[in-house]
Design a protein around this motif. Structure first.
Motif, PDB file in Angstrom:
ATOM      1  N   GLN A   1      59.074  29.704  16.132  1.00  0.00           N
ATOM      2  CA  GLN A   1      59.035  30.140  17.506  1.00  0.00           C
ATOM      3  C   GLN A   1      59.109  31.504  17.417  1.00  0.00           C
ATOM      4  O   GLN A   1      59.503  32.280  18.272  1.00  0.00           O
ATOM      5  N   SER A   2      58.331  32.176  16.116  1.00  0.00           N
ATOM      6  CA  SER A   2      58.255  33.528  16.157  1.00  0.00           C
ATOM      7  C   SER A   2      57.097  34.119  17.166  1.00  0.00           C
ATOM      8  O   SER A   2      56.796  35.390  17.262  1.00  0.00           O
ATOM      9  N   LEU A   3      56.588  33.350  17.801  1.00  0.00           N
ATOM     10  CA  LEU A   3      55.034  33.523  18.408  1.00  0.00           C
ATOM     11  C   LEU A   3      54.096  34.179  17.550  1.00  0.00           C
ATOM     12  O   LEU A   3      52.920  34.437  18.423  1.00  0.00           O
TER      13      LEU A   3
ATOM     14  N   ALA B   1      49.995  32.664   9.739  1.00  0.00           N
ATOM     15  CA  ALA B   1      50.274  34.157   9.355  1.00  0.00           C
ATOM     16  C   ALA B   1      51.647  34.348   9.108  1.00  0.00           C
ATOM     17  O   ALA B   1      52.124  35.292   8.900  1.00  0.00           O
ATOM     18  N   CYS B   2      52.448  33.233   9.652  1.00  0.00           N
ATOM     19  CA  CYS B   2      53.819  33.203   9.443  1.00  0.00           C
ATOM     20  C   CYS B   2      54.478  32.637   8.496  1.00  0.00           C
ATOM     21  O   CYS B   2      54.812  33.091   7.336  1.00  0.00           O
TER      22      CYS B   2
ATOM     23  N   SER C   1      61.084  30.264   7.702  1.00  0.00           N
ATOM     24  CA  SER C   1      60.365  29.262   6.860  1.00  0.00           C
ATOM     25  C   SER C   1      61.165  27.945   6.637  1.00  0.00           C
ATOM     26  O   SER C   1      60.670  27.007   6.611  1.00  0.00           O
ATOM     27  N   ARG C   2      62.486  28.084   6.188  1.00  0.00           N
ATOM     28  CA  ARG C   2      63.173  26.838   5.978  1.00  0.00           C
ATOM     29  C   ARG C   2      63.349  26.061   7.520  1.00  0.00           C
ATOM     30  O   ARG C   2      63.268  24.779   7.362  1.00  0.00           O
TER      31      ARG C   2
ATOM     32  N   ASN D   1      66.687  29.886  17.572  1.00  0.00           N
ATOM     33  CA  ASN D   1      67.139  31.139  18.245  1.00  0.00           C
ATOM     34  C   ASN D   1      67.736  31.966  17.392  1.00  0.00           C
ATOM     35  O   ASN D   1      68.837  31.621  16.692  1.00  0.00           O
ATOM     36  N   ILE D   2      67.308  33.149  16.850  1.00  0.00           N
ATOM     37  CA  ILE D   2      68.003  33.989  15.844  1.00  0.00           C
ATOM     38  C   ILE D   2      68.939  34.874  16.593  1.00  0.00           C
ATOM     39  O   ILE D   2      68.478  35.706  17.694  1.00  0.00           O
TER      40      ILE D   2
END
Length: 161
Positions: A6-8, A13-14, A37-38, A80-81
């Motif tokens: 959910q980095s958009l 590329a993520c 990534s985990r 959610n970070i």
């Protein structure tokens, strides 16, 4: 396709370069990148990656198969970070997050403060604290940001996310 974390950002590329390290040669450069990534590895059932990025001192008897099964037996609903920080020593890092998933018909909210350690140049998940203590609005933000050499209050920093 957008990344599972959910980095958009696009998955390619993520998180994909870290999950396909044997092809890309890339390691997660920060605890946050490793955390994201985990999460993607859990969504995809990539137990090999999860085990390879777990600190050997704390992984116990976990197996790649168990981690794969856990990832595939859940429906991952979101990450959610809350905050992230690399300690001044450059070896230790923290990521606080909330993740929601559905398992056996019930929705679970996992709130964890995860601890990471850099070993031989690569970040590894060490362990975590489930349901960490709440941060007061007027307390210094745990991310460590300062303004004019004074720690920013949590309410003016990460609480706004």
């Amino acid at each position: 396709m957008l990344c599972h974390c959910q980095s958009l950002q696009p998955f390619a590329a993520c998180c994909a370069p870290y999950l396909n390290r044997e092809l890309s040669g890339q390691l997660a450069p920060t605890p946050l990148a490793l955390m994201r990534s985990r999460y993607s590895a859990f969504v995809l059932g990539n137990g090999d990656y999860l085990l390879a990025t777990w600190h050997p001192d704390t992984q116990g008897s976990l197996t790649s198969e168990e981690l794969t099964e856990h990832g595939l037996n859940c429906q991952w609903l979101g990450l959610n970070i809350i905050f992230t920080r690399i300690e001044a020593d450059g070896i230790h890092g923290v990521v606080e997050f909330k993740v929601r998933y559905r398992e056996q018909g019930r929705v679970v909210l996992l709130h964890e403060q995860s601890y990471f350690e850099r070993v031989a140049g690569r970040w590894l998940y060490r362990d975590g604290l489930i349901n960490p203590p709440k941060i007061g609005a007027n307390q210094p933000c745990p991310c460590g940001v300062t303004q004019h050499h004074i720690p920013k209050k949590y309410k003016h920093c990460c609480a706004k996310r």
